[in-house]
Design a protein around this motif. Structure first.
Motif, PDB file in Angstrom:
ATOM      1  N   UNK B 137      -4.863   8.772   3.077  1.00  0.00           N
ATOM      2  CA  UNK B 137      -5.667   7.587   3.384  1.00  0.00           C
ATOM      3  C   UNK B 137      -6.770   7.332   2.367  1.00  0.00           C
ATOM      4  N   UNK B 138      -7.299   8.407   1.780  1.00  0.00           N
ATOM      5  CA  UNK B 138      -8.392   8.262   0.829  1.00  0.00           C
ATOM      6  C   UNK B 138      -7.902   7.706  -0.515  1.00  0.00           C
ATOM      7  N   UNK B 139      -6.673   8.064  -0.893  1.00  0.00           N
ATOM      8  CA  UNK B 139      -6.170   7.634  -2.187  1.00  0.00           C
ATOM      9  C   UNK B 139      -5.506   6.256  -2.134  1.00  0.00           C
ATOM     10  N   UNK B 143      -7.278  -2.226   0.175  1.00  0.00           N
ATOM     11  CA  UNK B 143      -6.859  -3.539   0.654  1.00  0.00           C
ATOM     12  C   UNK B 143      -5.509  -3.447   1.361  1.00  0.00           C
ATOM     13  N   UNK B 144      -4.612  -2.667   0.795  1.00  0.00           N
ATOM     14  CA  UNK B 144      -3.273  -2.544   1.378  1.00  0.00           C
ATOM     15  C   UNK B 144      -3.347  -1.950   2.783  1.00  0.00           C
ATOM     16  N   UNK B 145      -4.095  -0.857   2.930  1.00  0.00           N
ATOM     17  CA  UNK B 145      -4.142  -0.246   4.263  1.00  0.00           C
ATOM     18  C   UNK B 145      -4.950  -1.124   5.218  1.00  0.00           C
ATOM     19  N   UNK B 193     -12.089   8.033   4.966  1.00  0.00           N
ATOM     20  CA  UNK B 193     -12.960   8.890   4.166  1.00  0.00           C
ATOM     21  C   UNK B 193     -13.212  10.281   4.716  1.00  0.00           C
ATOM     22  N   UNK B 194     -12.688  10.605   5.914  1.00  0.00           N
ATOM     23  CA  UNK B 194     -12.791  11.980   6.390  1.00  0.00           C
ATOM     24  C   UNK B 194     -12.199  12.975   5.376  1.00  0.00           C
ATOM     25  N   UNK B 195     -11.080  12.637   4.712  1.00  0.00           N
ATOM     26  CA  UNK B 195     -10.513  13.587   3.746  1.00  0.00           C
ATOM     27  C   UNK B 195     -11.493  14.026   2.661  1.00  0.00           C
ATOM     28  N   UNK B 196     -12.370  13.127   2.204  1.00  0.00           N
ATOM     29  CA  UNK B 196     -13.299  13.512   1.146  1.00  0.00           C
ATOM     30  C   UNK B 196     -14.266  14.584   1.646  1.00  0.00           C
ATOM     31  N   UNK B 197     -14.769  14.392   2.876  1.00  0.00           N
ATOM     32  CA  UNK B 197     -15.647  15.405   3.484  1.00  0.00           C
ATOM     33  C   UNK B 197     -14.888  16.724   3.587  1.00  0.00           C
TER      34      UNK B 197
END
Lengths: 277, 317
Positions: B137-139, B143-145, B193-197
């Motif tokens: 989801x982070x990468x 706009x697409x998602x 953005x949870x993945x970045x954390x």
């Protein structure tokens, strides 16, 4: 002993359930995107929703290319992202080297601030500047503004990598009479190749994904893919199948990159700490 | 005397030679390592940064004290744009909304991200593929998602309401109600953005020494106690870094809000960034928009200085 084994198995099942819970939102959205893109219009509008396309159709993808200028938008995106990444590497890698060697903390802080400033705040002055320079209608404004994203990423990642390299090899080269440029070119640069890979991938991804610069600066002919999928497909046709297919096509290169370069991306994001844009 | 003198002079001469050679060598080395010699490396990037990053900052300041509408003459108005900010309720509401959105969009990714990092720190089957799916989801292109989420939120045909009703929960209004639009956008932001954390905290967990855990196990500590008393204090610096980054990113969230709700319904999800876009590129009121940028910039700058000092302190340690 048996109770203990049972507890261990229950714990393991619980753990896998937690992992499943963590990844299920991501699975849901991406699989639903795939499902929408492979279904015909009747199934996409059905309620209750049809989950598995039966039979799957590629009509939506064909639609995207036939009814829109999707190919030329793709070319725009490729030109902008590749140029912005290439130029950023050309100037950002030496800069990262210089900043790491001179321990120019203030320059590093400037790069950091540039990375956390909202993209919109650059857009107003740059928008006026491009109007003044009469560059509107070309891809130049996009390439130049994308440097706002890619240069800080490259510099920031490269500072970290050059700081992590042992200095002895370069110093040995310098003592042997090499110029600083030679020491950089033949000693530091080959050692920093993993760092260059990481910064290339990250700069490319964040440039490719960027929407805000394109939505303001690009005209009909110069749209990049994220802008095109937002503008053309949301306003000129509202059917879900082609929209999902286009969304999937836009994000596919990035997802494929993520699959193959996961290690580098993780290393870069963990060390660099900040995303772009 | 002579002989002793000779004998005495010899070592003295040698040491002098050694001593004079040493400064000469350092002088050569210092000469080569002089900061000035590295300027050519930084110069090209410096020019570009000055042109596309520093120039816009300065020019924004200049514009913010002018009445600057596209197509009409520019006049100096002093602090008028800033005074207008003080009385503009739409702007003040946008600040409150931004803070509301940011608080939620920091809290949830932090909690879930730390939990996820603890999970992914363990070794288990399919860890690689699970982690790949988790960070997608982070990468993915925002706009697409965001467009896919928009389709999922559809009140009648959306898959989310179908899933809710199928487990007996009444359908939700998602982005179609002023009260639920910001929590819904926070959900998307959390998803993204949870993945970045997770990655930042996981990086911290991976660098921890194993000894404290072994000692604690011997003392009979359970997993929860290990996490609470060993892992959490040790990865605290990483958690702080993740939190500051998340705060900055949440403050400047744009793409998903713009695509999914575009500030609506009404102005219910109009954050500072959305209002800024509107003032600049719909109303073409560049002077006023620049004043908003300046305020926005100051807020973000203060937070990034905290981030930078934390990072520096970490590097010292």
């Amino acid at each position: 002993m048996n109770a203990l084994a049972m507890r261990r198995i229950a714990g393991r099942i619980g753990f896998y359930f937690c992992v499943f819970l963590l990844i299920s939102p991501a699975l849901l959205v991406f699989l639903w995107m795939l499902s929408l893109s492979l279904k015909n219009e009747v199934d996409n509008m059905a309620f209750p929703p049809v989950f598995i396309p039966n039979p799957p159709t590629l009509a939506n993808f064909i639609d995207v290319f036939e009814k829109n200028d999707f190919l030329s938008y793709s070319i725009n995106s490729v030109i902008v992202s590749f140029s912005a990444t290439g130029l950023a590497l050309l100037i950002g890698v030496p800069a990262g080297f210089g900043i790491a060697k001179t321990k120019a903390t203030r320059a590093a802080a400037l790069v950091m601030i540039a990375r956390v400033t909202p993209g919109l705040s650059y857009l107003i002055p740059l928008f006026l500047m491009f109007q003044f320079l009469e560059l509107s209608g070309t891809l130049w404004p996009l390439v130049i503004t994308h440097l706002v994203i890619t240069v800080p990423i490259v510099v920031w990642v490269m500072i970290g990598f050059f700081e992590g390299l042992p200095g002895e090899l370069e110093e040995a080269a310098l003592v042997d009479g090499a110029t600083i440029w030679q020491a950089f070119r033949h000693v530091a640069l080959p050692l920093a190749r993993p760092g260059i890979t990481v910064s290339t991938i990250l700069a490319f991804i964040f440039s490719w994904n960027n929407f805000i610069f394109g939505v303001v600066l690009s005209g009909r002919e110069t749209r990049t893919l994220p802008v095109a999928v937002y503008n053309v497909l949301t306003f000129e046709q509202v059917s879900w199948g082609p929209l999902a297919a286009a969304a999937l096509l836009v994000t596919a290169p990035v997802l494929v990159l993520t699959l193959f370069a996961q290690k580098q991306i993780v290393a870069g994001l963990t060390a660099g700490g900040v995303k772009g844009g | 005397v002579d002989a002793t003198g000779e004998n005495g002079a010899e070592p003295a001469g040698m040491s002098a030679a050694v001593e004079s050679a040493a400064p000469a060598a350092t002088a050569v080395r210092r000469g080569r390592n002089y900061a000035r010699n590295y300027w050519p490396f930084i110069f090209p990037a410096g020019v570009v940064v000055a042109a596309i990053i520093v120039f816009p900052w300065v020019f924004t300041l200049y514009m913010s004290v002018h009445d600057w509408h596209i197509g009409s003459p520019v006049t100096f108005v002093g602090a008028a744009n800033y005074q207008r900010l003080l009385t503009d309720e739409r702007f003040q509401w946008s600040i409150l909304r931004t803070l509301y959105f940011t608080t939620l969009a920091v809290f949830f990714p932090m909690v879930i991200g730390i939990a996820a990092a603890v999970c992914f720190a363990r070794n288990f089957m399919f860890r690689g593929i699970a982690r790949t799916i988790f960070i997608m989801p982070m990468m993915a292109t925002p706009v697409a998602v965001a467009l896919v989420w928009t389709m999922m939120f559809h009140p009648q045909l959306g898959v989310l309401n179908y899933l809710l009703t199928s487990v007996g929960i009444p359908p939700f209004t998602w982005v179609y109600d002023a009260n639920t639009v910001i929590p819904t956008l926070v959900m998307v932001e959390t998803w993204q953005w949870t993945p970045l954390v997770m990655l930042i905290v996981l990086g911290g967990l991976a660098s921890l020494p194993q000894d404290p855990y072994e000692a604690a196990k011997l003392d009979g500590a359970n997993g929860w106690q290990c996490f609470w008393h060993i892992s959490l204090p040790l990865v605290w610096p990483h958690i702080i870094v993740a939190m500051v980054i998340r705060t900055i990113d949440a403050l400047k969230a744009f793409d998903t809000i713009f695509v999914i709700s575009n500030g609506g319904p009404g102005t219910a999800s109009e954050t500072m960034n959305l209002l800024l876009y509107l003032e600049a590129f719909s109303f073409y009121d560049m002077g006023y928009a620049s004043a908003i940028v300046v305020v926005f910039f100051i807020i973000i700058l203060m937070i990034s200085l905290v981030l930078f000092s934390v990072r520096q302190r970490e590097r010292m340690a």
